[in-house]
Design an enzyme around this catalytic site. Structure first.
Site, PDB file in Angstrom:
ATOM      1  CG  ASN A   1      -1.739   7.931   1.022  1.00  0.00           C
ATOM      2  OD1 ASN A   1      -1.907   6.568   0.810  1.00  0.00           O
ATOM      3  ND2 ASN A   1      -1.833   7.475   2.328  1.00  0.00           N
TER       4      ASN A   1
ATOM      5  NE  ARG B   1      -4.411   5.145  -6.572  1.00  0.00           N
ATOM      6  CZ  ARG B   1      -4.967   4.210  -6.165  1.00  0.00           C
ATOM      7  NH1 ARG B   1      -4.950   2.230  -6.134  1.00  0.00           N
ATOM      8  NH2 ARG B   1      -5.357   4.180  -4.342  1.00  0.00           N
TER       9      ARG B   1
ATOM     10  CB  VAL C   1      -7.537   8.530   1.193  1.00  0.00           C
ATOM     11  CG1 VAL C   1      -6.381   8.949   1.515  1.00  0.00           C
ATOM     12  CG2 VAL C   1      -7.401   7.427   2.890  1.00  0.00           C
TER      13      VAL C   1
ATOM     14  CG  ASN D   1      -2.633  -2.022   5.447  1.00  0.00           C
ATOM     15  OD1 ASN D   1      -3.058  -1.744   4.267  1.00  0.00           O
ATOM     16  ND2 ASN D   1      -3.536  -3.271   6.892  1.00  0.00           N
TER      17      ASN D   1
ATOM     18  CG  ASP E   1      -2.478   1.757   7.482  1.00  0.00           C
ATOM     19  OD1 ASP E   1      -3.008   0.791   6.112  1.00  0.00           O
ATOM     20  OD2 ASP E   1      -3.302   2.838   6.831  1.00  0.00           O
TER      21      ASP E   1
ATOM     22  N   GLY F   1      -6.376  -5.022   1.524  1.00  0.00           N
ATOM     23  CA  GLY F   1      -5.510  -4.768   3.414  1.00  0.00           C
ATOM     24  C   GLY F   1      -6.181  -4.784   4.956  1.00  0.00           C
ATOM     25  CD  GLU F   2      -6.669  -0.832   4.631  1.00  0.00           C
ATOM     26  OE1 GLU F   2      -6.762  -0.953   3.771  1.00  0.00           O
ATOM     27  OE2 GLU F   2      -5.587  -0.955   5.033  1.00  0.00           O
TER      28      GLU F   2
END
Lengths: 589, 137
Positions: A417, A160, A560, A288, A330, A221-222
């Site tokens: 988001n 980013r 995403v 999350n 989430d 986090g996933e």
């Protein structure tokens, strides 16, 4: 089907970065129309570069450049320029473009402009410097990503953006390095590793430099990666502090987790934070908790889905505010915490504003972390309201278990988001890119395995029954009430950031490849660009050089939505892939 | 005495050696028919994210050391479970059990696992503790 086989992940990693396709493409094309006529072998003449100081960063809101991810420490994404305004925006035209860059992944970068230099990042961690006025390419740096990093990317290969400080350009990588380059040459100054690749961590956010420290955090986090934020010495990359977002049992908040689960508790702080220079306070959002299935981790699970107020010199926590306790949907708390001085019910506040994934628009007192107000900005069934202590009441009926499937709104991508919204001090409004979708979710058994997703839920995006087929909108919200003033609806998800200007305009991009300008007061569309090469999922910026105002935006569909929105993403399958940076200005008279 | 001892030791070493060899050779976990059908399932439901040659795109590589190396300590169960629970990303559990079996057979085949006479079974594979280490570079 998206055309994504051209330069797939592994080739990008093992070949010398974009050396194969993209470098050739960039070298050949990434020059402005004017420069193309120059002798091809002539090395670009590097403009002089003025090093960036801490006081430059504190004064970024009045700078002609765009010195950090959200333009200024307050994170307002607002420029005090009015050369381009409602009266003349219809004549806006292309000043220069980068040429097409043949990487088929999502371009989510925010360009950084310091003096005559523009520094951009592409997916897969390439950094390019342009002359911000002419578009001449000055240098390119191709970071070589460790192949293992690709194992643990949930949501594309994005980067980013960079931070600037001194004569350095600083950025993070998908394999968890932080690298500083010389602003005028692109030569590496230092390169440090924060964590091993392939076990969960990955960096996609732009760093923020405060008081000579590079503040950055990772995603993961996933994958059950325990989140952390670090402060590095900007001169050599050495770590000055590291603060875990998920406390160990002997730390405050450690008792909000079942025994041992903090180690795989997630809480990735994967978006760039902001800074209150008046109180020397860093504000950083946390994502999350892991695994997703909340029934596996009874407790509030601090500091997941929270806003942290930290001392930027030590990483010590001053206060926190948890948006969603014991989250199972989430609803990361990582959207930009934007500083704004507001009035609510007759009282003035030094506030921090955040349009949260959980669908509520928050105003929090930034001096003590107490809630001022929180109002829903989408159809919301997960959050029932705000309790007496000023916290979201979560709908326990709509938490999935191994045997109970639920349907709730918003979806796991949230009411909004990561795209930076903007705050306009003149209209007293926040401009919020919004998603309208719901989801089904059910628990599934999961055991932690380093390098594999750690979710424990199966989930699928669905239409919002109150607005079927309408997946996006751009909303203006009155900061004094938290209520919607205007809304522009779209069948596409609103997947891009917003820029507000003193010219009374709000800029944002669309998934089908148009940059648009809206009247900041009414929301009316006052300008639409020609269709650009690909969809827009990035944040527009504006800067001035020699008295001329420019607006710049990346196109480059990906990110995403096309990976995780399932059937809802079917209309976008035909959107062409590949990135291109466009810079617009008024035609010279 | 001496020679007997030597022979016993040698025998033990041989047994240990062959056991190691047996472990190192990947076991047969699926049939050739499954892998053949799986190639189609993969092409239609997975290739757009994991690449036609499994080398990765928006989703990670599903072949070679970047997918499963010894250091990962992956076993078949959790990876198969990930596939049946989450894949295709965004449309979980949208394929039949047979399609998942076939797709996974194809992935195993592409990673150097041999075909055998016993079919890969959906339920049994979810809890399989067989190490998953690609034979491919």
């Amino acid at each position: 089907m998206p055309k994504i086989s051209l330069q797939h992940r592994l080739k990008g990693a093992t070949a010398f970065g974009c050396a194969g396709l993209a470098l050739a493409a960039c070298a050949a094309l990434a020059v402005p129309a004017k420069a193309q006529t120059a002798a091809p072998a002539a090395a670009p003449v590097a403009p002089a570069y003025t090093p960036v100081s801490q006081s430059d960063l504190v004064g970024a809101s009045t700078s002609d450049g765009w010195l950090m991810f959200n333009r200024d420490y307050a994170g307002q994404d607002y420029v005090p320029f009015d050369q381009i305004n409602a009266g003349n925006v219809s004549t806006l035209s292309t000043a220069w473009t980068s040429g097409k860059i043949d990487i088929p992944d999502g371009f989510e970068g925010t360009p950084i402009v310091s003096g005559n230099y523009m520094f951009v990042t592409t997916p897969k961690d390439h950094v390019i410097a342009y002359n911000a006025k002419t578009g001449e390419k000055l240098w390119q740096y191709d970071y070589k990503i460790a192949p293992a990093a690709y194992k643990t990317l949930c949501c594309d290969t994005n980067n980013r953006g960079v931070a600037v400080y001194g004569s350095s350009v600083i950025f993070g990588t998908l394999d968890n390095h932080v690298v500083a380059l010389d602003a005028t040459t692109g030569k590496e100054q230092w390169n440090v590793s924060l964590a091993e690749p392939g076990v969960g961590y990955s960096i996609t956010e732009a760093p923020l430099v405060v008081n000579g420290k590079v503040i950055i955090a990772s995603g993961g986090g996933e994958y059950g990666a325990r989140g952390f934020i670090v402060g590095l010495d900007a001169t050599n990359g050495q770590q000055v502090w590291k603060t875990y977002t998920i406390p160990s049992p002997d730390e405050p908040g450690g008792d909000t987790w079942p025994k041992g689960m903090y180690q795989t508790g997630g809480g990735a702080a994967w978006m760039t934070g902001t800074y209150d220079a008046d109180t020397n306070t860093l504000l950083w959002g946390v994502g999350n908790p892991g695994p997703w299935l909340a029934k596996m981790r009874p407790g509030k699970n601090l500091y997941s889905d929270s806003l942290l107020a930290l001392d930027p010199d030590t990483g010590k926590m001053k206060w926190y505010y948890q948006y969603t306790a014991n989250d199972t949907w989430d609803y990361d708390g990582v959207n930009t915490p934007q500083l704004a001085d507001i009035t609510y019910e007759g009282k003035s506040y030094k506030a921090v504003i955040e349009a949260n994934r959980n669908g509520y628009f928050y105003a929090i007192d930034r001096t003590d972390g107490k809630l001022i107000y929180a109002k829903p900005f989408i159809h919301d069934t997960s959050i029932l309201g705000i309790d007496k202590t000023g916290h979201a009441i979560t709908n326990e009926e709509l938490k999935p278990t191994l045997t109970k499937s639920i349907f709730t709104c918003p979806s796991f991508l949230g009411g909004k988001n990561w795209w930076p919204g903007s705050i306009d001090p003149e209209t007293n409004m926040a401009y919020v890119p919004t998603l309208h979708a719901c989801m089904t979710m059910v628990g599934v058994p999961v055991t932690y395995s380093a390098g594999l997703p750690f979710l424990g839920e199966k989930f699928e995006m669905k239409d919002d029954p109150t607005s079927p087929g309408q997946y996006g909108s751009l909303q203006a919200i009155d900061l004094s009430t938290g209520k919607k003033v205007w809304e522009q609806k779209s069948s596409y998800p609103w997947d891009a950031g917003t820029l507000a200007t003193k010219g009374g305009l709000v800029f944002s991009g669309t998934v089908d490849g148009y940059l648009k300008a809206f009247d900041a007061k009414t929301g009316q569309v006052v300008w639409t660009s020609p269709q650009l090469t690909s969809g827009i999922i990035s944040n527009p910026i504006s800067y001035q050089i020699d008295g001329k105002q420019y607006v710049a935006i990346w196109t480059g569909w990906g990110g995403v939505w096309p990976i995780w929105a399932g059937k809802l993403a079917a209309p976008e399958v035909k959107i062409p892939r590949g990135g291109q940076l466009y810079v617009f200005a008024l035609p010279s008279s | 005495m001496n020679s007997l001892k030597t022979r016993v030791l040698l025998g033990a070493a041989l047994v240990a050696g062959s056991a190691a060899a047996a472990l190192a050779a990947p076991p047969a976990l699926y049939t050739a028919d499954q892998a053949k059908a799986g190639a189609d399932v993969y092409a239609q439901n997975c290739a757009m994210c994991h690449g036609a040659d499994l080398s990765g795109a928006a989703g990670p590589a599903l072949v070679g050391q970047a997918f499963a190396n010894a250091a990962n300590k992956f076993t078949v169960g959790p990876v198969f479970t990930e596939v049946v629970q989450q894949m295709p990303a965004g449309q979980p559990a949208s394929l039949t059990h047979e399609q998942y079996e076939d797709a996974f057979a194809y992935i195993l085949q592409q990673n150097g696992y041999p075909a055998g006479t016993t079919k890969l079974d959906y339920t049994a594979t979810m809890s399989s503790k067989v190490p998953l280490v690609s034979e491919k570079p």
